[in-house]
Design an enzyme around this catalytic site. Structure first.
Site, PDB file in Angstrom:
ATOM      1  N   GLU A   1       7.571  -3.960  11.677  1.00  0.00           N
ATOM      2  CA  GLU A   1       7.029  -4.882  10.938  1.00  0.00           C
ATOM      3  C   GLU A   1       5.573  -4.822  11.566  1.00  0.00           C
ATOM      4  O   GLU A   1       5.118  -5.290  12.696  1.00  0.00           O
ATOM      5  CB  GLU A   1       7.554  -6.150  11.065  1.00  0.00           C
ATOM      6  CG  GLU A   1       8.716  -6.364  10.540  1.00  0.00           C
ATOM      7  CD  GLU A   1       8.686  -6.220   9.046  1.00  0.00           C
ATOM      8  OE1 GLU A   1       7.701  -6.336   8.327  1.00  0.00           O
ATOM      9  OE2 GLU A   1      10.131  -6.029   8.518  1.00  0.00           O
TER      10      GLU A   1
ATOM     11  N   CYS B   1       0.457 -12.017  10.084  1.00  0.00           N
ATOM     12  CA  CYS B   1       0.661 -10.728   9.867  1.00  0.00           C
ATOM     13  C   CYS B   1       0.520 -10.797   8.189  1.00  0.00           C
ATOM     14  O   CYS B   1      -0.007  -9.761   7.433  1.00  0.00           O
ATOM     15  CB  CYS B   1       1.774 -10.179  10.176  1.00  0.00           C
ATOM     16  SG  CYS B   1       3.380 -11.124   9.582  1.00  0.00           S
TER      17      CYS B   1
END
Ligand code: NAP
Length: 670
Positions: A258, A297
Site C-alpha cells: 500500500e 495516503c
C-alpha cells in the site's frame, strides 16, 4: 513527561531498547517524548516462535473463536482509548484526527469480529464458491477451499495512522489464523507500542500470535518463506527497496504493498457554483487537505475542475482555507495540528518546491510557522497547464498540500486523473450519471475506490479519505498494486486457496458439509425433531408426491392476488416461450413444499430464516405432482441458544425431474 523507552515484544517477552537511543520529539512542542533503539537481536527466532507457537495455536481456533478474540481486543482498545488519545496529541494529531486512528482502528477490529461470526463457519476450513460438477455421473466434483497459511505475517506500517494502520492489517490476519510481527514506523511508534501493549495486556492472544519490532527490522526478511506474507504500507521508495529483496522473489513471498498515490477529486461539468455538488467538492477538498494535516495516503492531492470554473473554485477554496485554524492539537478551536516531525515538514517543503516548477501557490505560505513544532499551513497550488506537467501528477507532498487544475471536457478529465498512474481513490462530484459512467469506464482501472458524491448521499457519505473495512483499500500501479480489507477478501490474503477434487462423499465430509451425490441419512426421526447439535450434514427427509390441480392454482391466485396471466389464461400462457399452457405459481410450489416437509409440533426448529439461491427450473402444469427432498447441508452457530442450519431443498415432479432448487435456512435450538 518522562520520555518513554519504547520496547519490543518478542517470543513472549518485552525487550528494552539496546545500543544508541534515538529521540522522538513532540510534533507540537518539540519536547522529548520517546526513545527508540535496537530492541531485537534474534529476528529468525521471532519468526520461528510465530510459526511454531502462534500459528498452531491460532489454527487450532475456529473462525468464530478468532472472531471473539478480535472483539475482545477491540474492547480492550476502547476501554483504554484515552491513554492513546493523550499520546496521539504528541504526533500533532487533533482529537478528531486521532478518532479516525484509534476508534477507527477498534471499529475495524469490531467489523472483522462480526464478519467472522456472521459470514464464516465455526470451522478452520473456508469453502470458496459452489461445488463444480466434473463428471457426467456426479461421482467426481470440485470445490475450492481456503486454509490458513502456516507462516507469519510481517506488517510494516506507515507513521500516519499508528493504531488504525496496525489494526486494519491485524483484523484480517488473525481472523485468517496467521500470527503477525508488527513493525510500526518510528516517528509515531510510541502510540503503536501503547496500543500493542493494550492488546497483550488483554490476555486473549495465544503465545506467539503477536510480536512487535520497535526499530530496524535487521535480517528479518532474510528468513522469510513462501508461507509468510509481507504487508507493507508506506512510501513507494521503501516498497521498491523491500520488494527487491532477493528472498521475497526467490521464495515467492506474498507481498502486499500500500503505497502513496496522487489521488484526485473531480468536479463534474454539471456542478456549477449554483449546484450543491460545487460546495460539496470545495468542502471535501479542504477537509482532505487538513484532516491529519494532509498526512493521509488517500488525501486529495489533485483537484480537477472544468476550465470555466477554475476561478470560482479557487476563490471558494481560498475562502474556506483561510478559516482553518492551525495550532496546538489539544486546543478545541484548532482545525489542523502539526505534521509528525520537522523532518517530515522539511520533506513536504522540498516537495512543494518541486511542484512550484509547474504550479503557483494561491493559498498559504510554506515557510510561515517556523517557531516550535512541525506546523505548516495548508498550501493550495494552481497548475494551469496540467496536460504538459509532470510533477503535479507524480510528486506526493505528504502534508496539507493540493494542486488545483483545469480540465477541458470529461475525456480530458479522465486522461489527467489517470496520469497519477494508479491511485487508491478518486472522488467525483456530479449529479449526472452519464458523467459518472464515463469516469468509471475511463478511470476505474486506475483506481481502487471511486466515490461519487452528490446531493443525495453527501450527508451520509463517509468521505473521500476513509478506507472502510467492508470495501477494498489499495490501488493499482503507483498505489502499490495491493489490496487490503474488503471484508473477507482481506482475510483470504492470508490463506491458501486449494482446488479440491474427489467424490461428493469425500469432499463433503472433509469440508463438514453435504454435497449432492453424497450419502443421505433418511431414517427417523424427522429432521425437524433434531436440535442444532444433533443435525448432521446429509440428514434427509423425502416427502410423498402431492398433486397440483387447477383448483389449487386458482385458489392460490385469488387468495394471494397473484392472477398473472401465466397462471390464469391458457392461450396467453401458451404464447409465452417458456410455457405450454397455464402453470403453477412458483410460490405455490414453495408453499406446498413447506406443507410437505414441516413437522408441525413445537420442537427444536425455532424459525424459518429465509432461503437462498432459489431457481425454478421446469414449469409445473395442472395435473402434475411434486415431492420435496430436504437435506442438511451445513450449519453455523449463531447465539448461545440457537444456530443456523442450511438445508438443500429439491422439488421434483412425478417423472423425477427437478422443478426447483433452493437452500432453506432454519434457526434451531442448540
Ligand atoms: P516510509 O518511510 O516508506 O516507511 C514505512 C515503513 O517502512 C516504516 O515502518 C519504516 O520504518 C519502514 N522501513 C523503512 N525502510 C525500511 C527497510 N529498509 N526495511 C524495513 N522497513 C523499513 O513511509 P512513512 O513515511 O512511514 O509513511 C508515509 C508514506 O506512506 C506516504 O508516502 C504515504 O502516502 C504512504 N502511505 C500509504 C498508505 C496506503 O494505505 N497506501 C497508508 C499510509 C501511508 P521506520 O519508520 O523505522 O523507518
Amino acid at each position: 513527561m518522562k520520555p518513554l523507552k519504547l520496547m519490543s515484544y518478542a517470543e513472549g517477552r518485552w525487550l528494552e531498547p539496546a545500543g544508541a537511543l534515538n529521540d522522538i520529539v513532540s510534533a507540537s512542542t518539540d519536547e522529548l517524548v520517546a526513545q527508540v533503539g535496537q530492541g531485537i537481536r534474534d529476528f529468525a527466532g521471532m519468526l520461528h516462535y510465530a510459526r511454531s507457537a502462534g500459528g498452531p495455536a491460532l489454527r487450532a481456533m475456529t473462525f468464530h473463536q478468532r472472531a471473539a478474540m478480535l472483539k475482545a481486543l477491540a474492547q480492550a482498545i476502547m476501554a483504554r482509548k484515552e491513554e492513546l488519545y493523550e499520546l496521539s496529541y504528541e504526533t500533532g494529531a487533533t482529537r478528531s484526527d486521532s478518532w479516525i486512528d484509534i476508534e477507527g482502528g477498534a471499529g475495524t477490529l469490531f467489523t472483522y469480529a462480526s464478519k467472522g461470526r456472521r459470514e464464516l463457519p465455526d470451522d478452520v476450513v473456508l469453502i470458496d464458491g459452489a461445488v463444480e460438477p466434473l463428471s457426467k455421473g456426479g461421482t467426481f466434483v470440485g470445490q475450492h477451499v481456503l486454509t490458513s497459511l502456516q507462516g507469519c505475517a510481517v506488517h510494516i506500517n506507515a507513521f500516519n495512522f499508528p493504531v488504525w494502520g496496525m489494526l486494519e492489517k491485524l483484523g484480517p490476519t488473525l481472523l485468517a489464523g496467521v500470527p503477525a510481527i508488527v513493525k510500526p514506523a518510528t516517528a509515531s511508534a510510541y502510540v503503536a507500542e501503547a496500543a500493542f501493549r493494550i492488546m497483550i495486556d488483554a490476555g486473549v492472544l495465544p503465545d506467539g500470535a503477536l510480536q512487535l519490532i520497535v526499530g530496524p527490522t535487521g535480517d528479518l526478511l532474510d528468513h522469510l518463506t513462501g508461507q509468510d506474507v509481507v504487508s507493507f504500507t508506506g512510501s513507494a521508495k521503501t516498497a521498491q527497496t523491500l520488494q527487491r529483496h532477493p528472498v521475497i522473489a526467490r521464495e515467492s513471498v506474498r507481498f502486499i504493498a500500500e503505497r502513496d498515490s496522487l489521488n484526485a477529486a473531480v468536479l463534474g461539468p454539471d456542478a456549477t457554483p449554483e449546484q450543491p455538488e460545487f460546495e460539496l467538492f470545495v468542502k471535501e477538498v479542504v477537509r482532505e487537505m487538513t484532516a491529519k494535516a494532509g498526512q493521509k495516503c488517500t488525501a486529495i492531492r489533485r483537484a480537477l475542475v472544468p476550465a470555466a470554473l477554475i476561478d470560482a473554485a479557487q476563490a471558494a477554496l481560498q475562502e474556506r482555507l483561510a478559516k482553518v485554524v492551525v495550532g496546538d492539537p489539544r486546543n478545541e478551536k484548532t482545525r489542523m495540528g502539526a505534521l509528525v516531525s520537522t523532518a517530515q515538514r522539511s520533506d513536504v517543503r522540498a516537495q512543494i518546491e518541486k511542484l512550484k516548477r509547474e504550479a503557483r501557490i494561491v493559498c498559504g505560505d510554506p515557510n510561515r510557522n517556523n517557531g516550535h513544532g512541525a506546523f505548516l499551513e495548508p498550501i493550495l497550488l494552481r497548475c494551469d497547464s496540467p496536460a504538459g506537467a509532470t510533477a503535479v501528477h507524480e510528486v506526493e507532498a505528504f502534508g496539507p498540500v493540493a494542486t488545483l487544475m483545469p480540465y477541458d471536457g470529461i475525456d480530458d478529465a479522465v486522461r489527467l486523473v489517470n496520469r497519477g498512474q494508479g491511485s487508491l481513490v478518486m472522488s467525483l462530484f456530479t449529479y449526472d450519471p452519464h458523467v459518472a459512467r464515463t469516469i468509471l469506464t475511463g478511470a476505474g482501472a486506475f483506481h481502487g475506490r471511486l466515490l461519487i458524491v452528490d446531493r443525495d448521499c453527501a450527508r451520509e457519505s463517509t468521505g473521500h479519505g476513509s478506507p472502510l473495512p467492508m470495501l477494498v483499500h489499495g490501488g493499482p500501479g503507483r498505489a502499490g498494486g495491493g489490496e487490503e480489507l474488503g471484508g473477507l477478501r482481506g482475510v483470504m490474503h492470508y490463506m491458501q486457496r486449494t482446488a479440491l477434487q474427489g467424490s461428493p462423499r469425500m469432499l463433503g465430509t472433509v469440508t463438514h458439509s453435504w454435497i449432492r451425490g453424497g450419502p443421505e441419512e433418511r431414517d427417523a426421526p424427522h429432521p425437524f425433531r433434531l436440535k442444532f447439535g444433533e443435525v448432521q450434514p446429509g440428514k434427509t427427509f423425502v416427502s410423498p408426491l402431492r398433486k397440483i390441480t387447477l383448483e389449487d392454482i386458482e385458489h392460490f391466485a385469488h387468495f394471494t392476488g397473484d392472477t398473472f396471466y401465466a397462471h390464469m389464461d391458457e392461450d396467453a400462457a401458451a404464447a409465452n416461450p417458456f410455457f405450454e399452457g397455464r402453470v403453477a405459481h412458483g410460490y405455490l410450489l414453495l408453499a406446498f413444499a413447506a406443507g410437505l416437509f414441516v413437522d408441525p409440533a413445537p420442537g427444536p426448529v425455532l424459525a424459518n430464516y429465509g432461503l437462498d439461491n432459489l431457481r425454478f427450473l421446469k414449469p409445473v402444469n395442472p395435473g402434475d405432482s411434486m415431492r420435496v427432498q430436504l437435506t442438511a447441508k451445513s450449519k453455523i452457530p449463531r447465539k448461545d441458544e440457537y444456530g443456523e442450519v442450511r438445508w438443500a431443498v429439491t422439488l421434483t415432479n412425478q417423472d423425477d425431474e427437478i422443478v426447483a432448487t433452493y437452500e432453506l435456512l432454519t434457526m434451531n435450538a442448540i
